[in-house]
Structures are given as structure tokens and as C-alpha cells.
Motif scaffolding. Sequence first.
Motif, PDB file in Angstrom:
ATOM      1  N   UNK A  90      49.314  17.134  71.632  1.00 20.97           N
ATOM      2  CA  UNK A  90      47.861  17.114  71.762  1.00 20.97           C
ATOM      3  C   UNK A  90      47.443  15.906  72.590  1.00 20.97           C
ATOM      4  N   UNK A  91      46.646  16.136  73.639  1.00 23.57           N
ATOM      5  CA  UNK A  91      46.104  15.066  74.465  1.00 23.57           C
ATOM      6  C   UNK A  91      44.710  14.755  73.943  1.00 23.57           C
ATOM      7  N   UNK A  92      44.509  13.514  73.502  1.00 24.28           N
ATOM      8  CA  UNK A  92      43.262  13.137  72.854  1.00 24.28           C
ATOM      9  C   UNK A  92      42.713  11.869  73.476  1.00 24.28           C
ATOM     10  N   UNK A  93      41.435  11.876  73.848  1.00 22.66           N
ATOM     11  CA  UNK A  93      40.784  10.686  74.399  1.00 22.66           C
ATOM     12  C   UNK A  93      40.267   9.830  73.252  1.00 22.66           C
ATOM     13  N   UNK A  94      40.538   8.516  73.251  1.00 28.13           N
ATOM     14  CA  UNK A  94      40.052   7.648  72.179  1.00 28.13           C
ATOM     15  C   UNK A  94      38.549   7.464  72.258  1.00 28.13           C
ATOM     16  N   UNK A  95      37.944   7.196  71.109  1.00 27.24           N
ATOM     17  CA  UNK A  95      36.490   7.027  71.065  1.00 27.24           C
ATOM     18  C   UNK A  95      36.032   5.825  71.852  1.00 27.24           C
ATOM     19  N   UNK A  96      36.817   4.711  71.797  1.00 31.58           N
ATOM     20  CA  UNK A  96      36.378   3.479  72.454  1.00 31.58           C
ATOM     21  C   UNK A  96      36.932   3.342  73.867  1.00 31.58           C
ATOM     22  N   UNK A  97      37.775   4.278  74.296  1.00 30.20           N
ATOM     23  CA  UNK A  97      38.293   4.235  75.663  1.00 30.20           C
ATOM     24  C   UNK A  97      39.254   3.093  75.910  1.00 30.20           C
ATOM     25  N   UNK A 100      48.947  13.039  70.140  1.00 35.72           N
ATOM     26  CA  UNK A 100      49.340  13.425  68.792  1.00 35.72           C
ATOM     27  C   UNK A 100      50.430  14.476  68.941  1.00 35.72           C
ATOM     28  N   UNK A 101      51.579  14.281  68.279  1.00 35.66           N
ATOM     29  CA  UNK A 101      52.675  15.236  68.352  1.00 35.66           C
ATOM     30  C   UNK A 101      52.715  16.032  67.052  1.00 35.66           C
ATOM     31  N   UNK A 102      52.909  17.333  67.172  1.00 32.52           N
ATOM     32  CA  UNK A 102      52.913  18.207  66.009  1.00 32.52           C
ATOM     33  C   UNK A 102      54.124  19.119  66.061  1.00 32.52           C
ATOM     34  N   UNK A 142      55.219  30.837  67.434  1.00 27.31           N
ATOM     35  CA  UNK A 142      56.071  31.210  68.550  1.00 27.31           C
ATOM     36  C   UNK A 142      56.819  29.988  69.053  1.00 27.31           C
ATOM     37  N   UNK A 143      58.112  30.167  69.355  1.00 28.15           N
ATOM     38  CA  UNK A 143      58.932  29.047  69.813  1.00 28.15           C
ATOM     39  C   UNK A 143      58.528  28.662  71.223  1.00 28.15           C
ATOM     40  N   UNK A 144      58.146  27.386  71.426  1.00 25.88           N
ATOM     41  CA  UNK A 144      57.685  26.946  72.738  1.00 25.88           C
ATOM     42  C   UNK A 144      57.359  25.457  72.687  1.00 25.88           C
ATOM     43  N   UNK A 145      57.230  24.869  73.888  1.00 25.39           N
ATOM     44  CA  UNK A 145      56.664  23.537  74.029  1.00 25.39           C
ATOM     45  C   UNK A 145      55.249  23.724  74.549  1.00 25.39           C
ATOM     46  N   UNK A 146      54.282  23.331  73.748  1.00 23.47           N
ATOM     47  CA  UNK A 146      52.875  23.601  74.018  1.00 23.47           C
ATOM     48  C   UNK A 146      52.129  22.289  74.238  1.00 23.47           C
ATOM     49  N   UNK A 147      51.279  22.230  75.269  1.00 23.45           N
ATOM     50  CA  UNK A 147      50.420  21.076  75.504  1.00 23.45           C
ATOM     51  C   UNK A 147      48.975  21.513  75.306  1.00 23.45           C
ATOM     52  N   UNK A 148      48.280  20.850  74.375  1.00 27.46           N
ATOM     53  CA  UNK A 148      46.876  21.153  74.093  1.00 27.46           C
ATOM     54  C   UNK A 148      46.005  19.990  74.551  1.00 27.46           C
ATOM     55  N   UNK A 159      42.869  23.262  80.928  1.00 21.55           N
ATOM     56  CA  UNK A 159      41.416  23.088  80.853  1.00 21.55           C
ATOM     57  C   UNK A 159      41.033  22.356  79.567  1.00 21.55           C
ATOM     58  N   UNK A 160      39.834  21.758  79.522  1.00 23.33           N
ATOM     59  CA  UNK A 160      39.388  21.087  78.291  1.00 23.33           C
ATOM     60  C   UNK A 160      39.386  22.051  77.105  1.00 23.33           C
ATOM     61  N   UNK A 161      39.802  21.539  75.966  1.00 24.83           N
ATOM     62  CA  UNK A 161      39.814  22.304  74.722  1.00 24.83           C
ATOM     63  C   UNK A 161      40.637  23.591  74.837  1.00 24.83           C
ATOM     64  N   UNK A 162      41.759  23.524  75.550  1.00 25.05           N
ATOM     65  CA  UNK A 162      42.641  24.684  75.666  1.00 25.05           C
ATOM     66  C   UNK A 162      44.085  24.204  75.673  1.00 25.05           C
TER      67      UNK A 162
END
Length: 334
Positions: free
Chosen positions: A126-133, A9-11, A18-24, A52-55
Motif C-alpha cells: 500500500x502506497x500511503x501519503x503521510x498527513x504531515x508530508x 504499508x505491507x500486507x 488470488x496469488x499475486x504481488x499487488x500495489x495499491x 491511479x489514485x485509490x486503485x
Amino acid sequence: MRRPFLTTVFVLASSAAQAELLVCNDTDAKASVAIGYNDGGVWTSEGWWNVAPESCSVVQGGDLSKRYYYYRVTSQSYAWPGEKYFFCTDQDAFTIAGDTDCGARGFDRSEFRQIEVGTATSFTVHLTAPDDGAGTSAPQGQTTIDPPGTHGEPYSVQGILSHCEVFDASMACEIHADGYRYVAYSTAPTPQSLLEDLMAAGENRPIGVSGDMISYEGNVAEITIRDYTFAGEDPYSAHRAAMQGLWRSLDDPNYEVLIFGGIFEELYQQIPTDTSTMFFTQNCEGSPGTGPAILLKSYDRADEDRCMFVLGVGNTLELAPAGVMNDLRFYKVN
């Protein structure tokens, strides 16, 4: 066991952020991230950031200056398919200049994905794992650009964004560099949204571009634009800006010159007689005097380049053609 694919997901960050490229990392597993980008015409890759997870982790600080970034994610729990954008990587922490001859230089050649930042100064992935894989979901609003080499020999060039033009059902932008015109058309494989951004940026801006060379003839090359960065200095920026507009001869009111971007169009009785690309230089070869000067390369008479010293520009424009006794004097119409 086959690892499930991740989704993204891109936001666009708010202006207050703050100006930056952030990976969550919104998954339940640690992920490692590498990024790639064009740094003044040199494809560069960096890594790794362990998220790390959730960071979240900042992978580029400060205002983002490039339209496109590229990234690669590895994880023991999830697979992250690439999009055929290749950069050099290493197992240890790395910063690598150049995206060719990876193996010969002792690096791996790895596949990355693309992020379109556009004109935003901040961006979050945002790195997100799908529910069904299963499968991947394409990020909404992302423009896909074909990988390097799809439409011709890859190139990178640093020059001046001369101008962009809109036609009936298409548009084109021109970059002038080293005596050549590099032209990208929306009817060729350059997204119109990218060309629209270049048009909004204005004329005569120093720029670095890269993409594929579709074809070339004489001093004109048809190109695709894969990436661009507004960077570099133009020692002639004041002269370029002051010379823009329509000029009428003080000696013959039928003779006019229209200067738009890096284009020098001559008219007689309002009928175009010749159109040239205008390149600035410090002198006219074989002629005494110092510049600035303009080298004119005619669209129709490619073997008849002309050089003119710029003697003055303000409310009037005075040019001294090399090898000619009489100067050309104009006043500004608009």
C-alpha cells in the motif's frame, strides 16, 4: 516546492486471495511502479505500471516464488526515496535483464526499495501519503539486507542447498555448486530469519542464490545471501535422498559413513576420520565406467579428491572407488 515523502504499508494476503504481488495506491495522485527481482541468477527489472489514485495494480501474477522483490515509485506529487538497491530502468515500458552497465546499454540506473515476501504466495504493497508530508516510516517486520557490494564482490550461483546447521548462538547454511562450498553464517551479515527459512526448506534442494563474496580459500567461500530462489532440476535427486543417513560397513563394522545433505563423513569406531563435500557427477575422470558417481573433496586434504561410482543404493549402499580393486559395501543403520 519539495514533494512530501510517501509511506508504505505491507500486507500479507489471506490464503483465499488470488496469488499475486499487488500495489495499491492509497494517495490522491497517480503513481508509476517498476519492480526488480532475481530470475534464475539474473537481476531483472520491469516497468511501468500506472496506478491511479485509490486503485490497485497487479505487478506480478501467480504464486510468488521469490523471497525478495524490489520496487520503484514515481509521482508528480510525492517523492519515494530508494534504499540503495539499483536496477536498470527506461522511460518507456521495459523488461531489462541485468543490473550492470545500465548507461552503456542506453538505460537509466535507478534506486529501488526492498519488499520481503518470505514464503508468502501473495503480497500487497500500500502506497500511503503521510498527513504531515514529512519523512518515511519503516514497514514493520521488514528485514533490511545491505545493498550488493557492501561486504565483498557481488556474486550469483546456481547449485544445491546442502544443509543448514544450528550452533550454540548462531547458524549456517551451505550451498554446493561446481565443486565449491558456499557458506553463509548468521554471525555475518545474513539475517538469521533468512537462514531459518532455508533450514525449514530441507536439504538437497536446487537453489539460486546471490549476495556478496566475503572471502574464499581453496574450495570454500564465505558469503552473504541477499536473495534466493528454489529453482532448477537435480538429475541426482533420487540418489541424494536414498543415500542420506548412517551406513555401516559389511566388511568392517568399525567403519561407518554418515551422509547428511552434501556432506560425506567417515568414522572409525565412532570417531570421525575425514569429512568431505560430496558432489555428484556422471563419471570418474580417467576411469572406465559410467555413473552416477560421487566426487569427494576432503575438508583437510583438499589436494586428494576421491571419486566413487555408486553401484547401488537401497537397504545397502555399494560404492566402487576409482582406481581401487575392492568395492565398499554398507548396510543402513538409520
